[in-house]
Design a protein around this motif. Structure first.
Motif, short mmCIF file in Angstrom:
data_model
loop_
_atom_site.label_atom_id
_atom_site.label_comp_id
_atom_site.label_asym_id
_atom_site.label_seq_id
_atom_site.Cartn_x
_atom_site.Cartn_y
_atom_site.Cartn_z
N THR A 119 0.86 -1.18 0.00
CA THR A 119 0.00 0.00 0.00
C THR A 119 0.89 1.24 0.00
O THR A 119 2.06 1.17 0.42
N PRO A 120 0.36 2.37 -0.44
CA PRO A 120 1.17 3.59 -0.44
C PRO A 120 1.69 3.96 0.95
O PRO A 120 2.84 4.39 1.10
N ASP A 121 0.86 3.78 1.97
CA ASP A 121 1.28 4.14 3.34
C ASP A 121 2.43 3.27 3.81
O ASP A 121 3.39 3.75 4.43
N LYS A 122 2.36 1.97 3.54
CA LYS A 122 3.42 1.06 3.97
C LYS A 122 4.71 1.33 3.20
O LYS A 122 5.81 1.25 3.77
N LEU A 123 4.58 1.66 1.93
CA LEU A 123 5.76 2.01 1.15
C LEU A 123 6.42 3.27 1.71
O LEU A 123 7.65 3.32 1.87
N GLN A 124 5.62 4.29 2.00
CA GLN A 124 6.16 5.53 2.57
C GLN A 124 6.83 5.28 3.92
O GLN A 124 7.88 5.86 4.21
N THR A 125 6.24 4.41 4.73
CA THR A 125 6.82 4.11 6.04
C THR A 125 8.20 3.48 5.89
O THR A 125 9.15 3.87 6.59
N LEU A 126 8.33 2.53 4.98
CA LEU A 126 9.63 1.90 4.75
C LEU A 126 10.65 2.88 4.19
O LEU A 126 11.82 2.87 4.58
N ILE A 127 10.21 3.73 3.29
CA ILE A 127 11.12 4.70 2.67
C ILE A 127 11.62 5.70 3.71
O ILE A 127 12.80 6.04 3.76
N LYS A 128 10.72 6.16 4.57
CA LYS A 128 11.12 7.10 5.63
C LYS A 128 12.04 6.42 6.64
O LYS A 128 12.97 7.04 7.15
N ALA A 129 11.81 5.11 6.91
CA ALA A 129 12.67 4.38 7.84
C ALA A 129 14.08 4.24 7.27
O ALA A 129 15.05 4.12 8.03
N ALA A 130 14.20 4.27 5.95
CA ALA A 130 15.51 4.18 5.30
C ALA A 130 16.16 5.56 5.15
O ALA A 130 17.21 5.68 4.52
N ASN A 131 15.55 6.60 5.71
CA ASN A 131 16.06 7.98 5.66
C ASN A 131 16.20 8.50 4.24
O ASN A 131 17.17 9.18 3.90
N ILE A 132 15.23 8.19 3.40
CA ILE A 132 15.19 8.72 2.04
C ILE A 132 14.05 9.73 2.02
O ILE A 132 12.88 9.37 2.15
N ASP A 133 14.41 11.00 1.86
CA ASP A 133 13.42 12.06 2.01
C ASP A 133 12.85 12.58 0.70
O ASP A 133 11.82 13.23 0.69
N ASP A 134 13.50 12.33 -0.42
CA ASP A 134 13.10 12.98 -1.66
C ASP A 134 12.12 12.17 -2.51
O ASP A 134 12.02 12.38 -3.71
N VAL A 135 11.38 11.25 -1.90
CA VAL A 135 10.42 10.43 -2.66
C VAL A 135 9.05 11.08 -2.56
O VAL A 135 8.50 11.26 -1.47
N GLU A 136 8.51 11.40 -3.72
CA GLU A 136 7.18 12.00 -3.75
C GLU A 136 6.12 10.90 -3.59
O GLU A 136 6.34 9.75 -3.97
N SER A 137 4.99 11.27 -3.07
CA SER A 137 3.93 10.29 -2.79
C SER A 137 3.35 9.69 -4.06
O SER A 137 2.75 8.61 -4.01
N ILE A 138 3.53 10.34 -5.20
CA ILE A 138 3.01 9.80 -6.46
C ILE A 138 3.64 8.45 -6.77
O ILE A 138 3.00 7.56 -7.30
N TRP A 139 4.95 8.29 -6.44
CA TRP A 139 5.63 7.04 -6.73
C TRP A 139 5.05 5.89 -5.92
O TRP A 139 4.83 4.80 -6.45
N THR A 140 4.80 6.13 -4.65
CA THR A 140 4.25 5.05 -3.82
C THR A 140 2.84 4.69 -4.27
O THR A 140 2.47 3.52 -4.28
N THR A 141 2.08 5.69 -4.67
CA THR A 141 0.73 5.44 -5.15
C THR A 141 0.75 4.65 -6.46
O THR A 141 -0.01 3.68 -6.63
N LEU A 142 1.62 5.03 -7.38
CA LEU A 142 1.73 4.32 -8.66
C LEU A 142 2.15 2.87 -8.47
O LEU A 142 1.57 1.96 -9.06
N PHE A 143 3.16 2.66 -7.64
CA PHE A 143 3.63 1.29 -7.40
C PHE A 143 2.56 0.45 -6.72
O PHE A 143 2.36 -0.72 -7.06
N ALA A 144 1.87 1.03 -5.75
CA ALA A 144 0.84 0.28 -5.03
C ALA A 144 -0.30 -0.11 -5.97
O ALA A 144 -0.79 -1.24 -5.92
#
Length: 111
Positions: free
Chosen positions: A23-48
């Protein structure tokens, strides 16, 4: 591939490996846990959305398998298949001859 796409891809693979729904939320959570800040939410939504209802593990295991090729006949059916093969070859030659005759009409792309 950009860092955003890579981060989202890796996050999706991690979720799939743990048999967790992507899901987009779970993807964002993992990305933030990896300290990657420059990922826009559109990518997580598209992948999900792209992976929704799909088994990512099966997709990875079946990479390169065309699935469209028929298996060669073996055993007792081989004789019947061998008899029909020359007929198919003749039909293909006839079709090729028809295609070649279209070129003889006197007009082309650059005329």
């Amino acid at each position: 591939m950009s860092n955003s796409e890579l981060a989202t891809s890796y996050a999706a693979l991690i979720l799939a490996d743990d048999d967790v729904e992507v899901t987009p939320d779970k993807l964002q959570t993992l990305i933030k846990a990896a300290n990657i800040d420059d990922v826009e939410s559109i990518w997580t939504t598209l992948f999900a959305k792209a992976l929704e209802g799909k088994n990512v593990k099966d997709m990875l295991l079946n990479v390169g398998s065309g699935g469209g090729a028929a298996a060669a006949p073996t055993g007792g059916a081989g004789g019947a298949a061998a008899e029909t093969a020359p007929e198919e070859a003749k039909e293909e030659k006839k079709e090729e001859e028809k295609e070649e005759s279209d070129e003889d009409m006197g007009f082309g792309l650059f005329d």
